[in-house]
Design an enzyme around this catalytic site. Structure first.
Site, PDB file in Angstrom:
ATOM      1  N   ASN A 238      66.336   2.353 103.592  1.00 16.19           N
ATOM      2  CA  ASN A 238      65.822   2.122 104.967  1.00 16.19           C
ATOM      3  C   ASN A 238      66.424   1.078 105.479  1.00 16.19           C
ATOM      4  O   ASN A 238      67.599   0.613 104.720  1.00 16.19           O
ATOM      5  CB  ASN A 238      64.439   2.234 105.247  1.00 16.19           C
ATOM      6  CG  ASN A 238      64.011   2.924 106.319  1.00 16.19           C
ATOM      7  OD1 ASN A 238      64.297   2.642 107.480  1.00 16.19           O
ATOM      8  ND2 ASN A 238      62.756   3.795 106.381  1.00 16.19           N
TER       9      ASN A 238
ATOM     10  N   GLU B   9      60.667  10.372 102.291  1.00 17.06           N
ATOM     11  CA  GLU B   9      61.038   9.313 101.330  1.00 17.06           C
ATOM     12  C   GLU B   9      59.963   8.260 101.045  1.00 17.06           C
ATOM     13  O   GLU B   9      59.538   7.478 101.964  1.00 17.06           O
ATOM     14  CB  GLU B   9      62.208   8.644 101.943  1.00 17.06           C
ATOM     15  CG  GLU B   9      63.488   9.666 102.222  1.00 17.06           C
ATOM     16  CD  GLU B   9      64.262   8.854 103.250  1.00 17.06           C
ATOM     17  OE1 GLU B   9      64.856   7.800 103.316  1.00 17.06           O
ATOM     18  OE2 GLU B   9      64.466   9.388 104.320  1.00 17.06           O
TER      19      GLU B   9
ATOM     20  N   HIS C 149      66.611  10.167  98.560  1.00 20.08           N
ATOM     21  CA  HIS C 149      67.025  10.729  99.831  1.00 20.08           C
ATOM     22  C   HIS C 149      67.168  12.165  99.690  1.00 20.08           C
ATOM     23  O   HIS C 149      68.069  12.549 100.249  1.00 20.08           O
ATOM     24  CB  HIS C 149      67.951   9.829 100.156  1.00 20.08           C
ATOM     25  CG  HIS C 149      67.804   9.681 101.703  1.00 20.08           C
ATOM     26  ND1 HIS C 149      68.345  10.880 102.702  1.00 20.08           N
ATOM     27  CD2 HIS C 149      67.909   8.892 102.595  1.00 20.08           C
ATOM     28  CE1 HIS C 149      68.404  10.431 103.938  1.00 20.08           C
ATOM     29  NE2 HIS C 149      67.999   9.002 103.944  1.00 20.08           N
TER      30      HIS C 149
ATOM     31  N   HIS D  25      70.147   1.517 103.561  1.00 22.98           N
ATOM     32  CA  HIS D  25      70.012   2.029 102.183  1.00 22.98           C
ATOM     33  C   HIS D  25      71.233   1.185 101.389  1.00 22.98           C
ATOM     34  O   HIS D  25      71.844   2.173 100.624  1.00 22.98           O
ATOM     35  CB  HIS D  25      70.652   3.502 102.528  1.00 22.98           C
ATOM     36  CG  HIS D  25      69.669   4.429 103.236  1.00 22.98           C
ATOM     37  ND1 HIS D  25      68.508   4.081 103.370  1.00 22.98           N
ATOM     38  CD2 HIS D  25      69.775   5.708 104.021  1.00 22.98           C
ATOM     39  CE1 HIS D  25      67.698   5.169 103.913  1.00 22.98           C
ATOM     40  NE2 HIS D  25      68.561   5.958 104.433  1.00 22.98           N
TER      41      HIS D  25
END
Length: 354
Positions: free
Chosen positions: A78, A318, A174, A104
């Site tokens: 994130n 996620e 993911h 990420h």
């Protein structure tokens, strides 16, 4: 008893593929590039197999993987606002690869790395050494993921990590799912999430405040189809182009006398059902947050077929810490320190409703 077999294919473009099989023929294919889930073949209510994961047609696309298809992301899953944080009185600047934000793991993210496969009697174990300074993060990190597929259709992902210097760490998987096997979008999928609140975001998709889901498009405490909610008149949906928000899962409050990370008990937090195929995905996790992403940015992303993906062709659930948590009041909970072990477990279970 769990039964599984692991097979591997020869390297293509430096990428190896490994297949987990259970006793009923369910197959999960995993790449050592990004420790990514490439395919998950599962039957529908009539026994017809389909791949319920989105992915690329050609294996070489996983080398860059701009959509993060199926990969393990880190060091930070994130966003981090402006790619900045302060830890132990020291300011850090990490990669800004999502406008002004870090996303990420940046240019040295775990999704871009070649993971090493290690012998393990329980499943497929992959390890990665992330060096000090990778994407701007301090400390050498040794990360490990263990994939296990059992005869109940549960794909269990156990994460562990250690470090030689304090560093923020927030890992997640993911995977993009489409339970109808890609014959249509996800709008008919029926979703439930066990959360009373979610994190509202600003125009840069950075959380600003927690809000009650009650009375909003974000209320999935009772099962509801995804598609109709996408058109609700909600400013948060306009900002993200759909759902791209973290749900605050029910949890036990941490002991204030013991600072640091406190994983929750493994509990079921979400379910997605596709009425057309009968497939159902159940998510269980030890994490405090669940990012629901409705595939808003999939436009023209190359896929497996002869045409690219479109928005809402897949969804992600996620399990993770909160986005930008390193800059919030619970920052200490996402800092891994020497002598500590990061642990997380998330389980995705595929089954069929008659």
């Amino acid at each position: 008893m769990t039964h599984f077999t692991i097979s591997s294919t020869s390297a293509e473009h430096g990428v190896n593929l490994y297949t987990l099989r259970n006793a009923y023929g369910m197959r999960v294919i995993i790449s050592d590039r990004g420790a990514a889930m490439v395919s998950w073949w599962a039957p529908d209510r009539y026994g017809r197999e389909a791949d319920v994961l989105l992915g690329y047609q050609d294996i070489e696309r996983y080398i860059a993987n701009p959509a993060y298809f199926g990969s393990i992301v880190g060091r930070w899953g994130n966003r981090i606002a402006d790619g900045r944080f302060t830890m132990d009185g020291v300011d850090y600047q990490v990669d800004r690869n999502n406008g002004d934000n870090h996303l990420h793991g940046g240019e040295s993210g775990f999704h871009l790395m070649q993971w090493q496969v290690q012998p393990d009697p329980e499943g497929l174990r992959m390890t990665l050494v992330s060096p000090d300074g990778a994407a701007g993060f301090p400390g050498n990190v040794l990360a490990s993921v263990l994939y296990r597929l059992d005869d109940e259709g549960r794909l269990r992902i156990d994460y562990t990590a250690t470090t030689d210097a304090p560093t923020p760490l927030n890992l997640t998987s993911h995977g993009y799912f489409n339970l109808n096997g890609g014959c249509d979008n996800i709008c008919d999928h029926i979703l439930s999430i066990d959360a009373d609140t979610y994190l509202q975001v600003n125009s840069k998709l950075i959380p600003e405040r927690a809000a009650e889901v009650a009375g909003s498009a974000f209320d999935f405490r009772q099962p509801a189809p995804i598609g109709p909610r996408l058109s609700w008149p909600d400013e948060q949906l306009k900002i993200a182009g759909g759902f791209d928000h973290c749900y605050c899962l029910h949890r036990e409050e941490p002991d204030a006398a013991e600072p640091g990370r406190h994983p929750q008990a493994l509990r079921e937090v979400a379910t997605v059902y596709d009425p057309g195929s009968g497939r159902q995905l159940t998510v269980s996790t030890t994490e405090i947050g669940l990012q629901f992403y409705s595939g808003n940015f999939l436009k023209n992303v190359p896929g497996r077929g002869d045409k690219p993906y479109a928005p809402h062709d897949g969804f992600c659930l996620e399990a993770q810490a909160y986005p930008n948590q390193i800059n919030g009041p619970e920052a200490e909970a996402v800092i891994l320190r020497p002598g500590q072990v990061y642990r997380q477990t998330t389980v995705y279970r595929l089954s069929v409703r008659e």
